[in-house]
Design a protein around this motif. Sequence first.
Motif, short mmCIF file in Angstrom:
data_model
loop_
_atom_site.label_atom_id
_atom_site.label_comp_id
_atom_site.label_asym_id
_atom_site.label_seq_id
_atom_site.Cartn_x
_atom_site.Cartn_y
_atom_site.Cartn_z
N PRO A 1 0.81 -1.21 0.00
CA PRO A 1 0.00 0.00 0.00
C PRO A 1 0.84 1.27 0.00
O PRO A 1 0.41 2.30 -0.46
CB PRO A 1 -0.81 -0.12 1.29
N GLU A 2 2.04 1.19 0.56
CA GLU A 2 2.94 2.34 0.57
C GLU A 2 4.24 1.95 -0.11
O GLU A 2 4.45 0.81 -0.50
CB GLU A 2 3.20 2.79 2.02
N VAL A 3 5.11 2.94 -0.27
CA VAL A 3 6.38 2.71 -0.94
C VAL A 3 7.23 1.70 -0.18
O VAL A 3 7.24 1.65 1.05
CB VAL A 3 7.15 4.04 -1.10
N SER A 4 7.92 0.84 -0.92
CA SER A 4 8.85 -0.09 -0.31
C SER A 4 10.18 0.57 -0.03
O SER A 4 10.93 0.17 0.84
CB SER A 4 9.05 -1.30 -1.22
N GLY A 5 10.46 1.59 -0.79
CA GLY A 5 11.74 2.29 -0.63
C GLY A 5 11.93 3.32 -1.71
O GLY A 5 10.97 3.73 -2.37
N SER A 6 13.14 3.73 -1.89
CA SER A 6 13.47 4.77 -2.86
C SER A 6 14.55 4.31 -3.80
O SER A 6 15.16 3.25 -3.61
CB SER A 6 13.94 6.04 -2.13
N GLY A 7 14.79 5.10 -4.80
CA GLY A 7 15.87 4.84 -5.75
C GLY A 7 16.43 6.16 -6.26
O GLY A 7 15.83 7.23 -6.06
N ILE A 8 17.57 6.09 -6.92
CA ILE A 8 18.24 7.29 -7.42
C ILE A 8 18.51 7.11 -8.91
O ILE A 8 19.12 6.12 -9.33
CB ILE A 8 19.58 7.53 -6.70
N ILE A 9 18.06 8.06 -9.70
CA ILE A 9 18.33 8.02 -11.14
C ILE A 9 19.79 8.42 -11.38
O ILE A 9 20.21 9.52 -11.01
CB ILE A 9 17.40 8.98 -11.91
N PHE A 10 20.57 7.52 -11.97
CA PHE A 10 21.98 7.84 -12.22
C PHE A 10 22.29 7.90 -13.71
O PHE A 10 23.39 8.27 -14.10
CB PHE A 10 22.90 6.84 -11.51
N LYS A 11 21.32 7.52 -14.56
CA LYS A 11 21.45 7.71 -16.01
C LYS A 11 20.12 8.22 -16.55
O LYS A 11 19.05 7.72 -16.17
CB LYS A 11 21.85 6.41 -16.70
N SER A 12 20.19 9.18 -17.45
CA SER A 12 18.98 9.84 -17.93
C SER A 12 18.08 8.91 -18.74
O SER A 12 16.91 9.21 -18.97
CB SER A 12 19.35 11.06 -18.78
N GLU A 13 18.64 7.75 -19.18
CA GLU A 13 17.84 6.79 -19.94
C GLU A 13 16.95 5.93 -19.05
O GLU A 13 16.32 4.98 -19.54
CB GLU A 13 18.74 5.88 -20.78
N GLY A 14 16.90 6.23 -17.76
CA GLY A 14 15.98 5.52 -16.88
C GLY A 14 16.62 4.49 -15.97
O GLY A 14 15.92 3.69 -15.34
N PHE A 15 17.95 4.50 -15.83
CA PHE A 15 18.63 3.56 -14.93
C PHE A 15 18.61 4.10 -13.50
O PHE A 15 18.95 5.26 -13.26
CB PHE A 15 20.07 3.33 -15.39
N ILE A 16 18.24 3.23 -12.58
CA ILE A 16 18.02 3.62 -11.18
C ILE A 16 18.74 2.65 -10.26
O ILE A 16 18.66 1.43 -10.44
CB ILE A 16 16.51 3.62 -10.86
N ILE A 17 19.44 3.19 -9.26
CA ILE A 17 20.08 2.36 -8.24
C ILE A 17 19.20 2.37 -6.99
O ILE A 17 18.64 3.41 -6.62
CB ILE A 17 21.51 2.89 -7.91
N THR A 18 19.06 1.23 -6.35
CA THR A 18 18.26 1.12 -5.14
C THR A 18 18.83 0.02 -4.27
O THR A 18 19.84 -0.60 -4.61
CB THR A 18 16.78 0.84 -5.48
N ASN A 19 18.19 -0.23 -3.13
CA ASN A 19 18.59 -1.35 -2.27
C ASN A 19 18.04 -2.66 -2.82
O ASN A 19 16.93 -2.71 -3.36
CB ASN A 19 18.06 -1.16 -0.85
N TYR A 20 18.83 -3.71 -2.65
CA TYR A 20 18.36 -5.03 -3.08
C TYR A 20 17.14 -5.46 -2.27
O TYR A 20 16.17 -6.01 -2.81
CB TYR A 20 19.48 -6.06 -2.93
N HIS A 21 17.17 -5.17 -0.96
CA HIS A 21 16.06 -5.64 -0.13
C HIS A 21 14.74 -4.94 -0.46
O HIS A 21 13.67 -5.43 -0.13
CB HIS A 21 16.40 -5.48 1.37
N VAL A 22 14.82 -3.78 -1.16
CA VAL A 22 13.61 -3.07 -1.55
C VAL A 22 12.85 -3.86 -2.62
O VAL A 22 11.61 -3.91 -2.61
CB VAL A 22 13.95 -1.66 -2.06
N ILE A 23 13.57 -4.48 -3.53
CA ILE A 23 12.91 -5.21 -4.63
C ILE A 23 13.01 -6.72 -4.48
O ILE A 23 12.60 -7.47 -5.37
CB ILE A 23 13.50 -4.80 -5.99
N GLU A 24 13.53 -7.17 -3.35
CA GLU A 24 13.69 -8.62 -3.13
C GLU A 24 12.33 -9.32 -3.21
O GLU A 24 11.34 -8.87 -2.64
CB GLU A 24 14.32 -8.85 -1.76
N ASN A 25 12.31 -10.42 -3.95
CA ASN A 25 11.10 -11.26 -4.13
C ASN A 25 9.97 -10.52 -4.85
O ASN A 25 8.81 -10.93 -4.76
CB ASN A 25 10.58 -11.77 -2.77
N ALA A 26 10.27 -9.45 -5.56
CA ALA A 26 9.23 -8.69 -6.27
C ALA A 26 8.87 -9.39 -7.58
O ALA A 26 9.75 -9.83 -8.33
CB ALA A 26 9.71 -7.28 -6.55
#
Length: 400
Positions: free
Chosen positions: A122-147
């Motif tokens: 229902p709410e955000v699992s976490g955040s990410g940071i855009i590091f390339k303008s083509e849409g590449f994002i770095i985040t924590n592994y545990h944020v997307i784990e088992n997604a």
Amino acid sequence: MDNKDNYKFNEEIRDALWKNAERGQDIFGEIKFRKNNKRNYFKMFLKVILFMLIAALSGGITANYVISKDKLQENISGDLTQSKLEEKNKDIYSNSISEVTRKVSPTVVGIIVKTSGGEETPEVSGSGIIFKSEGFIITNYHVIENATEIKVKLSNYKVLKAKVIGTDAISDLAVIKVEASNLPVAKLGDSSKVNVGDLSIAIGNPLGEQFSGVVTAGIISALDRKVNIVDKKTGEQTIYKVIQTDATINEGNSGGALCNINGEVIGINSLKIGSATETSGMGFAINTNVAKEIISDLMTYGKVIRPAIGIYGVAAISVGNNGIEGVYVQEVVSGSGAYKAGIMPTDIITQIGGVGVKNMEELSNILDKYKVARSVQCKVQRNGKYKDISIILSELKAAN
């Protein structure tokens, strides 16, 4: 000769001199001229001395006045400069957080995942940071784990589906991508230039209806802090070297940016690492210099390739009367380089690559300098004797 004779003699001389003067011999004139010259020289000398004294006195008074005036002006100017500097610093400090937020927030995204249970969080699992303008994002592994499905919400509230590019459970980092272009990009700074006491600003995106982002601030509390995380499923221990800050790292900004006063990202926030301490006021972030190397591998291989020799070990204990420094081999992984090279349980690895080791951490740090499939020389103590063994490095398998 009595006084009368003396007077008479002097009168005769005076008369003679006047007579000579009448004949054109200006004797008195000559004598008087010489006496006047001496007197004039003396007067002139006195005038020069007097002038010099007056000039010196005037010069001293003038110089003292000028110096005092300059010092006064310098003090006034210094006070004004210091006052302006303090005022400027105050303005910088008061405006820095809002300025950094304005600069970095557009590059920070919120992440919502759908788990294997089929329910969307229902709410955000976490955040990410855009590091390339083509849409590449770095985040924590545990944020997307088992997604099973990942959605990204941009700062303009646009929601896009994302795919996984690569993950690394050991570092708790992952790269995902959305189909977009010309996105705002965060600047990854040099975390080696971070100092204890520097201002730190954590930025995340909780995606809640009432919030457009989460911003917390504090200072850098420690550098290269070691935090030991135990995987509950496998029991495997991982030691993280992270930046410690007293800026709060919560569910909204885990995976988001830890910034310096210039708006450069110096760390990737991690709630997972912070929660392991069970202590308030202690947030942790993976420093960007480490993250850059991991990002490169994730972009290229989809994973981080780490070399390993294939053992489980601990710091060596004293054997007999002699204390031995090294890694005590508890178990050898079947099929690994150590297994093929003949390393056995109870062996003690004292050197690797010509460098002495005392524990698994030091051993791993040395191995990080090598590539998979390369050969490394080890010195092993077995039954009181030393042996040199060559081991072909294999890939470290992470339990994802």
